[in-house]
Design an enzyme around this catalytic site. Structure first.
Site, PDB file in Angstrom:
ATOM      1  CG  HIS A 137      39.966  65.281  68.747  1.00  0.00           C
ATOM      2  ND1 HIS A 137      39.040  64.858  69.938  1.00  0.00           N
ATOM      3  CD2 HIS A 137      41.124  65.823  69.891  1.00  0.00           C
ATOM      4  CE1 HIS A 137      39.434  64.825  70.959  1.00  0.00           C
ATOM      5  NE2 HIS A 137      40.712  65.095  71.036  1.00  0.00           N
ATOM      6  CD  GLU A 275      43.971  63.060  71.514  1.00  0.00           C
ATOM      7  OE1 GLU A 275      44.632  63.792  72.382  1.00  0.00           O
ATOM      8  OE2 GLU A 275      42.880  63.256  70.973  1.00  0.00           O
TER       9      GLU A 275
HETATM   10  P1  13P Z   1      42.322  64.997  77.802  1.00  0.00           P
HETATM   11  O1  13P Z   1      43.646  65.263  78.194  1.00  0.00           O
HETATM   12  O2  13P Z   1      41.120  65.760  78.796  1.00  0.00           O
HETATM   13  O3  13P Z   1      42.070  63.490  78.351  1.00  0.00           O
HETATM   14  O4  13P Z   1      41.894  65.073  76.392  1.00  0.00           O
HETATM   15  C1  13P Z   1      42.804  64.513  75.477  1.00  0.00           C
HETATM   16  C2  13P Z   1      42.494  65.044  74.227  1.00  0.00           C
HETATM   17  O5  13P Z   1      41.239  64.736  73.651  1.00  0.00           O
HETATM   18  C3  13P Z   1      43.267  66.097  73.643  1.00  0.00           C
HETATM   19  O6  13P Z   1      42.818  66.183  72.222  1.00  0.00           O
END
Ligand code: 13P
Length: 361
Positions: A137, A275
């Site tokens: 992550h 992400e």
């Molecule tokens: P948000 O949905 O708060 O933008 O975070 C996304 C995230 O990092 C999920 O792992």
């Protein structure tokens, strides 16, 4: 399944069949392989008691949903008790949910055991009923680095030593006076914006290094898979990389290193989550549908290069970054998006349930 949701799913599969993968999907044959996966990453939120209460409210508002895989990723301290709570028999009798709820850890370590204070091994996770683990992550890859206060001071030192090195070269051939003049000329010659840019660059680099490296992530992926855990492998570019048109280069590196040596058989246990770092967190804007599609296509192509067509067709690729009830349908409709990884909104039962039920209400 109610009509609206049925339509969403039909569109979902029709859109996929309209894309370049449709032939392959027809061969693979089973939409089950690409069941939507909606996962909530609670990050460092929720003590165990509040986590159980949140999960209960989510399940209550998602009664009878069997077509969507649901993942909950509490912090380590909540895993054990949540693992006891989300047993399939109980979920079936109490909420009409099937075996579609999964317990996720937010991280794991790559060693089996030993003197690694504070770390948690894949075996320890399995032992308490964890099915899957998030690895790589961006909070851990890069962002945590800045909290260790490491980046900027080292960047400053490096910048200074870079300049010293440049000056050193001029020292060799000249008298002391000339050296001073050369040094001053050199400093005057370096534009302030270049110096500032260099310091920023070094700082970013060092932040990355203070967080988890691609190599560490690779070792974690291998260790988790060896333990039989499924892996949600996160990747994503920061804003600087996107602005410098480095997005694909960076994603290519992240995925190739992370999956090095992962066999065609075990890759089935991997879900990829895209992400973009700049789209994550309170106040950020989600990526646009065009940006999401472009990257998901890129990632699927990359998987095709590495593992062939069948794997590319069946691997699930999630999007994460400000997914909310009001944008989830649009995102889930995009071809190549197989689910979402949700941060902030997964801490609110109503929002997260709406995301899980996308299109149903
Ligand atoms: P948000 O949905 O708060 O933008 O975070 C996304 C995230 O990092 C999920 O792992």
């Amino acid at each position: 399944m109610k009509a609206a949701n049925a339509r969403v799913f039909r569109n979902y599969y029709r859109q996929r069949t309209a894309n370049q993968w449709h032939k392959i999907e027809a061969e693979v044959g089973t939409p089950d392989a690409i069941r939507p996966f909606i996962a909530g990453n609670w990050k460092m939120n929720m003590i165990p008691k509040s986590g159980i209460a949140l999960a209960a409210r989510i399940f209550d508002q998602c009664r009878g949903i069997k077509d969507v895989d649901i993942g909950l990723a509490p912090p380590f301290t909540g895993l054990s008790i949540l693992g006891e709570y989300i047993k399939p028999d109980f979920l079936r009798s109490e909420y009409g949910l099937g075996r579609n709820v999964f317990l996720l850890a937010q991280d794991t370590f790559f060693e089996y055991k030993g003197a690694f204070t504070g770390e948690i091994s894949p075996e320890m996770l399995s032992a308490i009923g964890v099915d899957r683990v998030i690895i790589g992550h961006s909070d851990r890859r890069a962002n945590l680095g800045k909290y260790f206060g490491f980046g900027s001071s080292v960047a400053r030192r490096l910048t200074t030593s870079f300049l010293a090195h440049e000056l050193e070269e001029q020292k060799a051939a000249k008298t002391r006076d000339e050296q001073v003049i050369a040094a001053l000329e050199h400093l005057v010659g370096v534009k302030p914006e270049i110096l500032a840019g260099m310091a920023r660059f070094l700082e970013d680099e060092l932040k990355e290094r203070a967080g988890e490296s691609d190599e560490a992530i690779h070792r974690k992926v291998k260790a988790a898979l060896a333990q039989g855990l499924q892996v949600i492998l996160c990747c994503g570019e920061n804003w600087e990389a996107r602005a410098a048109h480095e997005t694909f280069h960076l994603l290519d590196r992240q995925i190739r290193i992370a999956l090095e040596g992962v066999s065609p058989r075990t890759i089935k246990e991997v879900v990829i989550a895209y992400e973009p770092v700049w789209a994550v967190g309170e106040g950020a804007e989600p990526a646009t549908p065009a940006q999401i599609s472009e990257v998901h296509d890129f990632l699927r192509n990359l998987i095709m290069d590495l593992y062939g067509e069948q794997t590319a067709a069946s691997i699930r690729i999630l999007y994460g970054g400000n997914v909310k009830p009001d944008n989830v349908i649009e995102i889930m409709m995009l071809s190549g998006v197989d689910g979402v990884l949700v941060g902030g909104a997964s801490l609110r039962a109503k929002d997260f349930s709406q995301i899980i039920r996308f299109g149903l209400d």
